[in-house]
Motif scaffolding. Structure first.
Motif, PDB file in Angstrom:
ATOM      1  N   ARG A 170       0.832  -1.197   0.000  1.00  0.00           N
ATOM      2  CA  ARG A 170       0.000   0.000   0.000  1.00  0.00           C
ATOM      3  C   ARG A 170       0.868   1.248   0.000  1.00  0.00           C
ATOM      4  O   ARG A 170       1.999   1.236   0.482  1.00  0.00           O
ATOM      5  N   PHE A 236      -4.321  -4.189  -0.322  1.00  0.00           N
ATOM      6  CA  PHE A 236      -4.668  -2.837   0.096  1.00  0.00           C
ATOM      7  C   PHE A 236      -5.432  -2.841   1.421  1.00  0.00           C
ATOM      8  O   PHE A 236      -5.095  -2.099   2.353  1.00  0.00           O
ATOM      9  N   GLU A 260      -2.210   4.255  -5.394  1.00  0.00           N
ATOM     10  CA  GLU A 260      -2.711   3.344  -4.360  1.00  0.00           C
ATOM     11  C   GLU A 260      -1.629   2.404  -3.819  1.00  0.00           C
ATOM     12  O   GLU A 260      -1.691   1.966  -2.670  1.00  0.00           O
TER      13      GLU A 260
END
Length: 310
Positions: A170, A236, A260
């Motif tokens: 992440r 994530f 992201e």
């Protein structure tokens, strides 16, 4: 006894997958007709080919005895068709099968290289490296692109690419702030190696390597092939670390790109790169062995350089 060759092909597909739905997807049919054809074949042979459990499918003792001859019959059929085609049209095409789990940019480059070879070629991406190896052994392809190590000693190979390892994390993960990580920094993390699952030999070797470095929290994020998006979602949401190849220009590399995610290469001084090779089965090539080995050399030369990394 008359045996339908299509049913034999279905038998081999289910034996390869040990799962009717995956075999049906591979054959591009739906599960009900596949199951029906297998039952008809079992009726013709006089016994069950598979032991069907609630959660799994296994070859029966009869299936274990017949799978080898079935593969050989299908190989001979393919050779028969190739010989007929060569007699009518001239030289037989060079058939190359590639694992779908190689970086997508390498697959695209390989397809371009094949198009530039002097003779006719056929390029297919059937699935895992295990499936590619099975096609080589069955005589259904002359060359195959696989991850090393190869699980079958009947294969020869030539390395065409090596990829530095990388972690995908992440954007706000502590590792995302680094330009290079060491494999030892993953010891207290949950690590995903789902990309290796389609190749049991690679998966086992990678697991042993990680365990030897004190990394034991290996988790699974997907139960299906082509589950890259599901894996990325779990990386994530659960702050996992995905162990992948450093290939920023590939589909996976772009999927784990900012904002992201962050793709960070692994220090190669204590973590070897992943190797990808062209493989072939000499015993199946016979008179074409010299031709195929020359093609492997030409493809390797045109693909270069061998090492791809940061």
């Amino acid at each position: 006894m008359d045996i339908d060759f299509t049913r034999l092909r279905y038998f081999v597909a289910v034996a390869d997958e040990l799962h009717f739905k995956r075999a049906a997807d591979k054959l591009m049919i739906t599960p009900p007709p596949l199951s029906k054809q297998i039952k008809l074949l079992e009726k013709e042979l006089g016994g069950a080919l598979f032991e069907r459990g609630y959660h799994d499918v296994r070859l029966s003792p009869l299936g274990e005895r017949l799978i080898g001859p079935a593969r050989e019959i299908l190989r001979q059929i393919e050779e028969f068709k190739a010989t007929a085609k060569q007699s009518v049209q001239g030289s037989a095409p060079l058939r190359l099968s590639a694992t779908a789990y190689a970086p997508s940019d390498l697959l695209a480059q390989l397809e371009t290289v094949l198009a530039g070879l002097p003779g006719p070629t056929e390029f297919r991406v059937p699935g895992s490296g295990t499936e590619v190896a099975a096609k080589l052994i069955a005589g259904q392809a002359e060359l195959g692109l696989i991850h090393l190590p190869a699980g079958d000693k009947r294969l020869r190979h030539k390395v065409v690419a090596s990829y530095q390892g990388a972690v995908a994390v992440r954007f706000d993960d502590p590792l995302a702030a680094k330009d290079l990580v060491t494999i030892d920094e993953l010891r207290d993390r949950e690590v995903v190696i789902d990309f290796a699952r389609p190749n049991p030999v690679v998966l086992a070797g990678l697991t042993r390597q990680l365990n030897s470095r004190g990394i034991h929290r290996i988790v699974r994020t997907t139960n299906q092939r082509g589950g890259e998006l599901e894996m990325a979602t779990q990386v994530f949401n659960r702050h996992l670390v995905a162990l992948v190849s450093y290939a920023p220009d590939s589909f996976i590399g772009k999927m784990f790109s900012p904002p992201e995610f962050k793709l960070v290469p692994i220090d190669e001084t204590n973590w070897p790169p992943a190797r990808i090779a062209l493989a072939w089965a000499p015993e199946r090539l016979r008179s074409r062995l010299a031709e195929v080995e020359l093609a492997a050399e030409q493809i390797a030369d045109r693909l270069g350089p061998v090492h791809r990394g940061a």
